[in-house]
Write an enzyme that holds these catalytic residues in place. Structure first.
Site, short mmCIF file in Angstrom:
data_model
loop_
_atom_site.label_atom_id
_atom_site.label_comp_id
_atom_site.label_asym_id
_atom_site.label_seq_id
_atom_site.Cartn_x
_atom_site.Cartn_y
_atom_site.Cartn_z
N HIS A 197 17.63 15.41 22.54
CA HIS A 197 16.88 14.43 21.75
C HIS A 197 17.85 13.92 20.69
CE1 HIS A 197 13.72 17.38 22.90
NE2 HIS A 197 12.86 16.38 22.85
N ASP A 231 18.20 16.24 17.80
CA ASP A 231 18.82 17.56 18.03
C ASP A 231 20.30 17.49 17.71
OD1 ASP A 231 16.44 18.19 19.40
OD2 ASP A 231 17.35 17.72 21.35
#
Ligand code: XUL
Ligand code: CO
Length: 436
Positions: free
Chosen positions: A101, A104
């Site tokens: 993501h 992240d």
């Protein structure tokens, strides 16, 4: 940079007799199964959010993970260091793909512009590491569920400003995925659903979600991104009800909104079971619609009703997954992404290796067993014969649409009671156990 895993060498295939815990017993990347290399059948991926970012906290306690390379700050330098560690991990493990993501890999800034700059700075490292190692991005995605602005949804928020923010975030995530040569892009709608219907206009929210996906498709065309879009079904958690609740609901939504040609499904085991289905059911629903795209490989716990995201070790499960996948023709753009985390008790860095090795070996065995079952042919043969009455005579006429109720009434009046064969469930379960 110092190595993050100095005591761990590249994990080797040592075969089933090896007692070395840090070796593969079954996964042998270049070994041919049914004429294709295991690594090309399985296309394993590391999930950045779990492997690099999960602190192993749970609703009752703080994180326990020991990650000596991580200084715990939100600095760009720390984020870049983590990115390098991820590639060391993939190299030592021998996994070819990863998934992330946006949030992240790089910290969210105070403004969208700042967040985008942060993401670019880490993407520079990801790109360099991909070039250095030959590792690839299986898919990218945007985190549209963690920030408080998304507490009432992202594309399905009642607030147009939030919809716009989510769109801007996906635009950037898609561009970075494209820059990194990502083979796909995933939409998982963690908060695209509702907490209560008392405050919700479901029809309007679903229309907004469809609009959002069409915008993503349009933007992909504009920037030349030809990777595969996926939608990832899950029934709930964190929402009370997520609109993409299972494979069938996703397919219905995609068909209703003219999106079938643009999206396939990314099926996750623990999501399937939370939806009250087996993983095999979800895979077969997706495959029947020609929409089986990718897999988030994990498993739940029969005794805990959450998305526990455990590493899959059950050979019966991996056999069923690989049978469904082989029958659907295998992966094209997709892969087996370990959307899985080590347990809170397993806090040492080496546990990340044990977890992935176990999952990879479990899938390697599942693959070999599934291939053997297919080559044996008895299972397929049984299922084929079970429908034999549709291959000729009145059955063939039914399938071809050549008869209606009147002809079928005449058929019954002439031939009387049909002769029914046993379903032989136990025989088939025993047959599968010959191979497991
Ligand atoms: C959450 C989940 C996500 C998606 C990507 O349950 O599976 O991590 O895979 O957003
Ligand atoms: Co997932």
């Amino acid at each position: 940079m110092n190595e993050a895993f100095p005591d761990i060498q590249k994990i080797q295939y040592e075969g089933p007799k090896s007692k070395n815990a840090l070796s593969f017993k079954h996964y042998n990347a270049d070994e041919l199964v049914g004429g294709k290399k295991m690594k090309d059948h399985l296309r394993f991926g590391v999930a950045y959010w779990h492997t690099m970012r999960n602190t192993l906290s749970d609703p009752f306690g703080v994180g326990t993970a020991q990650r000596p390379w991580d200084d715990g700050t939100d600095s760009i330098a720390n984020a870049q260091k983590r990115a390098r560690v991820c590639f060391e991990f993939m190299e030592k493990l021998g996994v070819d793909f990863y998934c992330f993501h946006d949030r992240d890999v790089a910290p969210e800034g105070k403004t969208l512009a700042e967040s985008n700059t942060n993401l670019d700075a880490v993407a520079d490292v990801l790109e360099a590491e991909q070039q250095r190692t030959g590792k690839k991005l299986l898919w990218g995605t945007a985190c549209l569920f963690a920030h408080p602005r998304y507490c009432q949804g992202a594309a399905t928020s009642p607030n147009a400003g939030v919809f716009a923010y989510a769109a801007a975030q996906v635009k950037k995530a898609l561009e970075v995925t494209h820059r990194l040569g990502g083979e796909g892009y995933v939409f998982w709608g963690g908060r695209e659903g509702y907490a209560t219907l008392w405050n919700t206009n479901m029809k309007r929210e679903l229309d907004h979600l469809a609009r959002f996906l069409h915008m993503a498709v349009d933007h992909a065309k504009k920037i030349g991104f030809t990777g595969q879009f996926y939608i990832e079904p899950k029934p709930r958690e964190p929402s009370t009800h997520q609109y993409d609740s299972d494979a069938a609901a996703c397919l219905n939504f995609l068909r209703e909104h003219g999106l079938m040609e643009h999206l396939k499904l990314n099926i996750e085991t623990n999501h399937a079971t939370l939806a009250g289905h087996t993983m095999r059911h979800e895979l077969e629903v997706a495959a029947a619609a020609g929409a089986l795209g990718s897999i988030d490989a994990n498993t739940g716990d029969e005794l805990i009703g959450w998305d526990t995201d455990q590493f899959p070790t059950n050979i019966y499960l991996t056999t069923q997954i690989m049978l469904a996948l082989l029958k659907a023709g295998g992966f094209t753009t997709g892969g087996l992404n370990f959307d899985a985390k080590v347990r809170r008790e397993s806090f040492e860095p080496v546990d990340l290796f044990h977890a992935h090795i176990g999952g990879m070996d479990a899938f390697a065995r599942g693959l070999k067993i599934a291939q053997a079952v297919i080559e044996d042919g008895r299972l397929d043969d049984f299922v084929k014969k079970r429908y034999a009455t549709f291959d000729s005579g009145i059955g063939a006429k039914i399938e071809k649409g050549e008869v209606g109720f009147a002809e079928l009434e005449a058929h019954v009046l002439q031939f009387g009671e049909p002769f029914l064969a046993s379903g032989r469930q136990e025989f088939l379960e025993n047959l599968i156990n010959e191979f497991v």
